[in-house]
Every structure is written in structure tokens, then in C-alpha cells.
Design a protein around this motif. Sequence first.
Motif, PDB file in Angstrom:
ATOM      1  N   VAL A 316      26.168  25.119  28.884  1.00  0.00           N
ATOM      2  CA  VAL A 316      26.068  23.730  28.415  1.00  0.00           C
ATOM      3  C   VAL A 316      25.235  23.740  27.152  1.00  0.00           C
ATOM      4  CG1 VAL A 316      25.297  21.390  28.926  1.00  0.00           C
ATOM      5  CG2 VAL A 316      26.180  22.819  30.780  1.00  0.00           C
ATOM      6  N   ASN A 317      25.786  23.198  26.091  1.00  0.00           N
ATOM      7  CA  ASN A 317      25.053  23.081  24.830  1.00  0.00           C
ATOM      8  C   ASN A 317      24.517  21.659  24.739  1.00  0.00           C
ATOM      9  OD1 ASN A 317      23.969  23.638  22.360  1.00  0.00           O
ATOM     10  ND2 ASN A 317      25.913  23.637  21.249  1.00  0.00           N
ATOM     11  N   GLY A 318      23.240  21.491  25.054  1.00  0.00           N
ATOM     12  CA  GLY A 318      22.654  20.156  25.118  1.00  0.00           C
ATOM     13  C   GLY A 318      22.407  19.551  23.765  1.00  0.00           C
ATOM     14  N   MET A 319      21.625  18.501  23.749  1.00  0.00           N
ATOM     15  CA  MET A 319      21.336  17.801  22.507  1.00  0.00           C
ATOM     16  C   MET A 319      20.568  18.712  21.565  1.00  0.00           C
ATOM     17  SD  MET A 319      20.337  13.982  23.872  1.00  0.00           S
ATOM     18  CE  MET A 319      19.107  14.606  25.019  1.00  0.00           C
ATOM     19  N   ALA A 320      21.153  19.004  20.406  1.00  0.00           N
ATOM     20  CA  ALA A 320      20.565  19.881  19.397  1.00  0.00           C
ATOM     21  C   ALA A 320      20.255  21.265  19.971  1.00  0.00           C
ATOM     22  CB  ALA A 320      19.303  19.257  18.804  1.00  0.00           C
ATOM     23  N   GLY A 321      21.011  21.671  20.979  1.00  0.00           N
ATOM     24  CA  GLY A 321      20.779  22.961  21.595  1.00  0.00           C
ATOM     25  C   GLY A 321      19.523  23.025  22.428  1.00  0.00           C
ATOM     26  N   ARG A 322      18.963  21.849  22.785  1.00  0.00           N
ATOM     27  CA  ARG A 322      17.695  21.836  23.523  1.00  0.00           C
ATOM     28  C   ARG A 322      17.878  21.179  24.886  1.00  0.00           C
ATOM     29  NH1 ARG A 322      15.280  19.647  18.063  1.00  0.00           N
ATOM     30  NH2 ARG A 322      14.968  21.583  16.910  1.00  0.00           N
ATOM     31  N   SER A 323      17.584  19.878  24.968  1.00  0.00           N
ATOM     32  CA  SER A 323      17.568  19.213  26.266  1.00  0.00           C
ATOM     33  C   SER A 323      18.924  19.296  26.953  1.00  0.00           C
ATOM     34  CB  SER A 323      17.164  17.740  26.108  1.00  0.00           C
ATOM     35  OG  SER A 323      17.017  17.133  27.373  1.00  0.00           O
ATOM     36  N   GLU A 324      18.881  19.666  28.217  1.00  0.00           N
ATOM     37  CA  GLU A 324      20.045  19.843  29.083  1.00  0.00           C
ATOM     38  C   GLU A 324      20.900  21.043  28.680  1.00  0.00           C
ATOM     39  OE1 GLU A 324      20.285  18.364  31.838  1.00  0.00           O
ATOM     40  OE2 GLU A 324      18.697  16.919  31.468  1.00  0.00           O
ATOM     41  N   SER A 325      20.354  21.951  27.876  1.00  0.00           N
ATOM     42  CA  SER A 325      21.080  23.186  27.555  1.00  0.00           C
ATOM     43  C   SER A 325      20.932  24.171  28.704  1.00  0.00           C
ATOM     44  CB  SER A 325      20.533  23.808  26.268  1.00  0.00           C
ATOM     45  OG  SER A 325      20.853  23.030  25.148  1.00  0.00           O
ATOM     46  N   LEU A 326      22.006  24.904  28.953  1.00  0.00           N
ATOM     47  CA  LEU A 326      22.020  25.909  30.019  1.00  0.00           C
ATOM     48  C   LEU A 326      22.715  27.151  29.485  1.00  0.00           C
ATOM     49  CD1 LEU A 326      21.507  26.722  32.977  1.00  0.00           C
ATOM     50  CD2 LEU A 326      23.721  25.695  33.556  1.00  0.00           C
ATOM     51  N   VAL A 327      21.996  28.287  29.491  1.00  0.00           N
ATOM     52  CA  VAL A 327      22.552  29.531  28.972  1.00  0.00           C
ATOM     53  C   VAL A 327      22.367  30.635  30.007  1.00  0.00           C
ATOM     54  CG1 VAL A 327      22.133  28.917  26.558  1.00  0.00           C
ATOM     55  CG2 VAL A 327      20.390  30.197  27.813  1.00  0.00           C
ATOM     56  N   LEU A 328      23.266  31.618  29.956  1.00  0.00           N
ATOM     57  CA  LEU A 328      23.154  32.825  30.768  1.00  0.00           C
ATOM     58  C   LEU A 328      22.650  33.933  29.861  1.00  0.00           C
ATOM     59  CD1 LEU A 328      23.703  34.196  33.538  1.00  0.00           C
ATOM     60  CD2 LEU A 328      25.975  34.790  32.665  1.00  0.00           C
ATOM     61  N   MET A 329      21.516  34.531  30.212  1.00  0.00           N
ATOM     62  CA  MET A 329      20.871  35.525  29.364  1.00  0.00           C
ATOM     63  C   MET A 329      20.666  36.835  30.118  1.00  0.00           C
ATOM     64  SD  MET A 329      17.959  33.211  27.387  1.00  0.00           S
ATOM     65  CE  MET A 329      17.464  34.580  26.330  1.00  0.00           C
ATOM     66  N   TYR A 330      20.495  37.896  29.338  1.00  0.00           N
ATOM     67  CA  TYR A 330      20.122  39.213  29.859  1.00  0.00           C
ATOM     68  C   TYR A 330      18.856  39.663  29.154  1.00  0.00           C
ATOM     69  CZ  TYR A 330      19.940  44.311  30.105  1.00  0.00           C
ATOM     70  OH  TYR A 330      19.516  45.599  30.262  1.00  0.00           O
ATOM     71  N   GLU A 331      17.938  40.266  29.896  1.00  0.00           N
ATOM     72  CA  GLU A 331      16.729  40.804  29.284  1.00  0.00           C
ATOM     73  C   GLU A 331      16.309  42.065  30.022  1.00  0.00           C
ATOM     74  OE1 GLU A 331      13.442  38.089  29.584  1.00  0.00           O
ATOM     75  OE2 GLU A 331      13.281  38.275  31.759  1.00  0.00           O
ATOM     76  N   GLU A 332      15.567  42.897  29.301  1.00  0.00           N
ATOM     77  CA  GLU A 332      14.990  44.103  29.865  1.00  0.00           C
ATOM     78  C   GLU A 332      13.509  44.102  29.516  1.00  0.00           C
ATOM     79  OE1 GLU A 332      15.524  48.977  29.620  1.00  0.00           O
ATOM     80  OE2 GLU A 332      16.991  47.657  28.695  1.00  0.00           O
ATOM     81  N   LEU A 333      12.661  44.159  30.524  1.00  0.00           N
ATOM     82  CA  LEU A 333      11.216  44.096  30.337  1.00  0.00           C
ATOM     83  C   LEU A 333      10.611  45.491  30.482  1.00  0.00           C
ATOM     84  CD1 LEU A 333      10.378  40.902  32.459  1.00  0.00           C
ATOM     85  CD2 LEU A 333      11.196  41.056  30.106  1.00  0.00           C
ATOM     86  N   HIS A 334       9.564  45.760  29.672  1.00  0.00           N
ATOM     87  CA  HIS A 334       8.942  47.083  29.731  1.00  0.00           C
ATOM     88  C   HIS A 334       7.429  46.974  29.561  1.00  0.00           C
ATOM     89  CE1 HIS A 334       9.143  47.811  25.065  1.00  0.00           C
ATOM     90  NE2 HIS A 334       8.812  46.594  25.366  1.00  0.00           N
ATOM     91  N   VAL A 335       6.748  48.105  29.771  1.00  0.00           N
ATOM     92  CA  VAL A 335       5.294  48.176  29.647  1.00  0.00           C
ATOM     93  C   VAL A 335       4.905  49.132  28.525  1.00  0.00           C
ATOM     94  CG1 VAL A 335       3.151  48.514  30.985  1.00  0.00           C
ATOM     95  CG2 VAL A 335       5.182  47.772  32.125  1.00  0.00           C
ATOM     96  N   THR A 336       5.812  49.444  27.609  1.00  0.00           N
ATOM     97  CA  THR A 336       5.589  50.329  26.453  1.00  0.00           C
ATOM     98  C   THR A 336       4.941  51.641  26.862  1.00  0.00           C
ATOM     99  OG1 THR A 336       3.485  49.221  25.907  1.00  0.00           O
ATOM    100  CG2 THR A 336       5.476  48.465  24.764  1.00  0.00           C
ATOM    101  N   SER A 337       5.527  52.281  27.854  1.00  0.00           N
ATOM    102  CA  SER A 337       5.135  53.625  28.255  1.00  0.00           C
ATOM    103  C   SER A 337       6.369  54.328  28.794  1.00  0.00           C
ATOM    104  CB  SER A 337       4.044  53.589  29.332  1.00  0.00           C
ATOM    105  OG  SER A 337       3.824  54.885  29.856  1.00  0.00           O
ATOM    106  N   PRO A 338       6.546  55.606  28.472  1.00  0.00           N
ATOM    107  CA  PRO A 338       7.753  56.302  28.954  1.00  0.00           C
ATOM    108  C   PRO A 338       7.747  56.593  30.438  1.00  0.00           C
ATOM    109  CG  PRO A 338       6.313  57.817  27.767  1.00  0.00           C
ATOM    110  CD  PRO A 338       5.731  56.450  27.576  1.00  0.00           C
ATOM    111  N   VAL A 339       6.638  56.320  31.148  1.00  0.00           N
ATOM    112  CA  VAL A 339       6.597  56.643  32.576  1.00  0.00           C
ATOM    113  C   VAL A 339       6.804  55.433  33.471  1.00  0.00           C
ATOM    114  CG1 VAL A 339       5.085  58.601  32.170  1.00  0.00           C
ATOM    115  CG2 VAL A 339       4.084  56.392  32.728  1.00  0.00           C
ATOM    116  N   VAL A 340       6.950  54.242  32.897  1.00  0.00           N
ATOM    117  CA  VAL A 340       7.142  53.029  33.703  1.00  0.00           C
ATOM    118  C   VAL A 340       8.575  52.538  33.515  1.00  0.00           C
ATOM    119  CG1 VAL A 340       6.349  50.698  34.190  1.00  0.00           C
ATOM    120  CG2 VAL A 340       4.720  52.421  33.396  1.00  0.00           C
ATOM    121  N   PRO A 341       9.405  52.554  34.561  1.00  0.00           N
ATOM    122  CA  PRO A 341      10.788  52.073  34.420  1.00  0.00           C
ATOM    123  C   PRO A 341      10.825  50.601  34.025  1.00  0.00           C
ATOM    124  CG  PRO A 341      10.489  53.269  36.489  1.00  0.00           C
ATOM    125  CD  PRO A 341       9.119  53.056  35.924  1.00  0.00           C
ATOM    126  N   THR A 342      11.842  50.257  33.269  1.00  0.00           N
ATOM    127  CA  THR A 342      12.006  48.872  32.844  1.00  0.00           C
ATOM    128  C   THR A 342      12.560  48.027  33.993  1.00  0.00           C
ATOM    129  OG1 THR A 342      14.220  49.382  32.014  1.00  0.00           O
ATOM    130  CG2 THR A 342      12.408  49.511  30.440  1.00  0.00           C
TER     131      THR A 342
END
Length: 711
Positions: A316-342
Motif C-alpha cells: 500500500v502506497n499511502g499519502m506521500a509514501g508515509r501514512s498508511e503505507s505498507l511495504v514488505l522488506m528484507y534486512e540482514e543484521l550484524h555485529v561487525t565481527s566475522p565470528v557472529v552470524p547475521t
Amino acid sequence: MDFGDDVMDGNDGQRRKKRYHRHTPRQIQQLEAMFKECPHPDENQRMQLSRELGLEPRQIKFWFQNRRTQMKAQHERQDNCFLRAENDKIRCENIAMREALRNVICPTCGGPPVPDDYFDEQKMRMENARLKEELDRVSSLTSKYLGRPITQLPPVQPLSMSSLDLSVGGLGSPALGPSLDLDLLSGGSSGYHHHHPSFHLPTAVPELERPIMAEMATRAMDELIRMAQAGEQLWARTGGGHDGGREVLNVDTYDSIFAKPGGSFRGPDVHVEGSRDSGLVFMSAIGLVDMFMDSSKWMEFFPGIVAKARTIDVLVNGMAGRSESLVLMYEELHVTSPVVPTREFCFLRYCRQIEHGLWAIADVSVDLQPRDARFGAPPSRSCRLPSGCLIADMANGYSKVTWVEHMEIEDRVPIHLLYRDLILSGAAFGAHRWLAALQRACERSACLTTAGMPPRDIAGVTPEGKRSMMKLSQRMVSSFCASLSSSQLHRWTMLSGPNDVGVRVMVHRSTDPGQPSGVVLSAATSIWLPVPCDRVFAFVRDENTRSQWDVLSHGNQVQEVSRIPNGSHPGNCISLLRGLNASQNSILILQESCTDASGSLVVYAPIDVPAANVVMSGEDPSAIPLLPSGFTILPDGRHGASSSSAGPLGSPAAGSLVTVAFQILVSSLPSSKLNAESVATVNSLISTTVEQIKAALNCASHSWMDGSMGN
């Protein structure tokens, strides 16, 4: 969903053009709820809905007509799919049995095999009916367990063997060979920014799924607002400090207040992370909303937390892309270390303007099918429960942000000893870390857009030049953080180092415009130091102490020739450093240092004098290649550990988790192979740097939690 109303012209009887109206998630939720109770509302019910939802009765009528048509078509498709699958299965079994019977010999008479007409049509129909009954029974049980029809599950995607990395190569072996083939290293064919998530992502949300997702988002929004405004019954304070410590979720109270159908069962490997924090941020509410709804800005604002992000679909693309907008997103979070899986999430993000100057952003995970076979073992499943922010406009360009983080994490991979306290305490991905990073990013953004920045600079650098340098440095920091990602497809290989300091290496072919073209070797190690984070940060960012740890400076002093502040903390700045050795006059070092209540970064990269002149003149810096190295400094998470001796999270004697990372260009030829000499060089470079930092900070003899990164 869009629904059109056909209006007939009373004069000429001609049909006018259809008018389309996009309903809000709240309207869809109420219409869906009414549809479940009464698919055929009478005129009075339609009039009542019209008043409650602010829609015309004609729109209500057409919505229910279209919804009934959809349901009928859905049921027909469901039946057709089931019957087609049954028929295909029976045909395959029939063919297999026919083939087997061709080789059968009667044991009594030794005669020919049973004739084909043995399987008559009547028997096949009876078997078909039995299979259909069994399928209906299993489907009914599955639907009850999942809480939705089985046909709404995403289809199984065949695994492409061409996309799998089937070998690790020389670096994975215990002994390094004389030549290491780059093609056999995971991730070798691409840069850091082009890996795929560990589960199947749709290119768009099917139309039938949209009402379900709208209802999920609306429920998540309601739950978020209640959690953000709840009192001590739901939130408890832990730790100490002058602000009373962090707010963490009381899980038992949450389960009783927000009871889910069927109860709140969690497996033995699942733990809950819930936290809340609030504070002032130097950005307007509208500016923050725009950042949240734009996946590129979302990743740009949080390079130390968000390794990857992208918008999959705009529902849903709400008013000016803000209110009542609904998007499906993907993200990958990390701890900036090669030993901690994302941690990977596919989630709905819903924006609502509650009242003038007050906004809410709600996130909730969408369950997608994992592709475990790619990695050989099932990945850790992470679920973002209703989370998000309340954003209230304040005076003088500030906003008050109340941040709620709520996750269920299933840890199938043991957490490395170094980061165990930080992760299990919930501090690594908690609300306080997000909010602290947001405050720092907003300060930096304000400095970037301010024309009259403080001088303290070499003569002749214009405000445009300062902004150009800030943009170049921002790209440097983002690239550095991305290079430390430990996603399932960024496979770091462990090497042994002197004094049991483990070093991880990874190679890739650099093809990005902002990096040198060729083969790049990344190497990193993480260590624990019994020193507060602010002391480590002050040591590694100070140009006067750089010669004590910078192996590449060969013990020579460096001089700061330019500085651009980008935050209220004196350590938040961008500097140009110049070596005082005559042989280094042609090379400058671009460095950005930044710190907040949850951690610090010091990132640097060499640039030549012509490139520096281009930047300082205000020209576009996007074509200047950078290969950043640096440090990340995080609290160790023990006993309310803080990143600062005066920080809000507590103990001045807390230790630090320091990741040291280098990147070197092995060859400018993309087809070249990585040799053992290059690996040994970078291994020695990191090991020597670590030992010199420990010696300078008087903690060379300390070894608690320090050492090999083999787990």
C-alpha cells in the motif's frame, strides 16, 4: 486491493471510466472481519460499514461482491490443484508399476507378465477417491496447525545446483598450499553487496496474500503502540548507571497480556529479546519516517547494524509514501565481527500517522520457506515480533523516539565465547543500540546538510568540499562495515596466528565502482581487552598515538591536516592525516571516527593527493576507489557493561570487544590466484597490530576470553 466502481451516464447510457480506490489496511481489516461473519451483508449492515469506514455504500457492495468472487475462484483453484496433483501422482505410480510388471514372470507357470488391462478404470477411481480422502484429512490437520489454508503456503522452489558453492578450496585445509585458487573460495565471484538471502524471497506479494498481510500489520501496529506506552508491569529495568539501566521485556507478563491462539510455546533453543528505549533525535518526524520507509536510507543510517536491506514489494502506497503505507522488506543484521552470524528477517513495515506530529512505524516478520540445503545445516531462525517506533515532533527540529525491539531467536549455532554475554543479554540488537546509532546518524546528517560548518581546516576548503569529503567518508564506513559481515554466504576461513590470536580471511573479486578493481583479501580478528571502550577508542583514533599500532606507518608520526566535526562528541569527526616521512608525502589517510553509547568505529583508507584535491574542491567523490580498514569497539556485555566509563550502561571497569580488520589489494588482475605469501603477510599484519595495541594499553599479559576464534 483496488476496487473499481462503474458509473453509467444517465443521458447517453455510456459507461464512464472506472474509478479506483485503494483501501487502507485498517479498512481492509474491518471489511475482512465482517466478511468472515457475514459474506452477504444486507443494506443496513452495508450502511453501518459505510459510516464506520468513511466509504460509499456502493463501494462496500462492490467490495463484498469482489471478495466473494475471489473466494470462489480461490476454492476452485484449490480443488483443481489438489486434483491435478493427485492425478499426476497416480499416473506416475501407474507408469512405474507397468514398467515393473513388464519384467514379472508368473511363479506358477512361468508365463508372460500380467497384461496392462489388469489396472482397470474402476480400481483407479477407487484408489483416487481413497487418496483424496487422505489428502483432505492431512490438509485439514495442517490448516489447523498453521492457522491458515495450506494453499496459502508459498510454493516450494526447486534448488538450483548452479547457485551452490560445492567446495571450499585451499584456505579451508589445515595446511596452506603454495597456491590458493580464488574460484574455490566462497563468495569469490562477487563483491560484498551481491549475496542472496538464505530463504526464498518473492518478487511480489500475491493478491490473495495482501489482505492477510494487511491484517497482520494492523495487529502489529496496535500491539506496538500498547507496548511503547506500557508501564512497569511490562517493562523492567536492569543494570545501573545514572539513568537507571536498560528497559527489558517481562516475557511472562507479555504472554499473559498478548495471549496468542494456542498459547505461546517456544522450543528449548528459542530465547526472547525484548527491550525499549526513548530519547531525543535531531531530525524532524517526517524526515525519520521517510528514512524508515526507504530501505536504502535505512541501511545508510545503520551501517554498523544493518548489513543488507531492500524493499521487496509496496503493498500500500499511502499519502506521500508515509501514512498508511505498507511495504514488505528484507534486512540482514550484524555485529561487525566475522565470528557472529547475521540475523535475517523478511518483515512487513507499516507506517501510520496517529495524530498531528505523532507517527508510528510497526514491523512484524513474515514467515518464508528456508532453503536450508544451501548451507548443509538449518540456519538459525529469527522472528521479529511486533516492534518499531513511536515518533513525536518536538521543538527546534528534534523528535522524541520511543524504540521497541522484540525478537524470538532460535540459536542452532553456538555463540562464540567472546560475544556470548553481549548477544545473550540482548544488548547486541537491543533498542538502546538502535536508538544510540540513530542519534549519531542524525547528528551526522545534520552536519552534512549544514552550510556553515566549523572551520578548523586547511585554508581554502569550501563547504562543498567538506560535504564531498563527508560523502566519501560515509561510503568508506559503509564499505568497511559490509566487509565484516558474517552472513551464511560470506564464509570466513580461520588461520592460526602467533600467540594464539586467531585470524579470519576472505577473498573476493572487487567489481564495485567505489573499490579498486582486482582481487581483494580481507582479514579480521576479534579480541577481548580489559579496558573500557572509550579508552580503546581514544587510543586508536588519536593521530599522536597512531605510530604505536600502525604497522604500515613503520613507526613514523602522522599529522592531522584537516578535520570535519560530524557530531557533538569530540571523537565524532572526519580527518585527513599525512605521514611525516618524506617517502609518504604522496599518500594521505582519510579517517572517520565515531562513537555513541553502544559502541565505536575507527575506519581509515589511503587516498592519493590528486584524489584528495578532487574531494576538497567539492566534486563528486563516487569514482574515487577506497579500500578501508579499521576497528570496531563494542562493550563486552558483562554486568551491564558500557562503551564508556561515563556511559549510561554502567561499569567503568568493563572490558571491550575489539575487531581489527584489514583489506589489501592482492592483484589488479581479476583472473589472478591468491598465493600463500599474501595470506601470511596479512596474517602477520593483524597479529602484530593486535600485540602492539595490547602492549600500548598495558594488557599484554591478560588472556581472559582472548585467543583463538575457532568456535
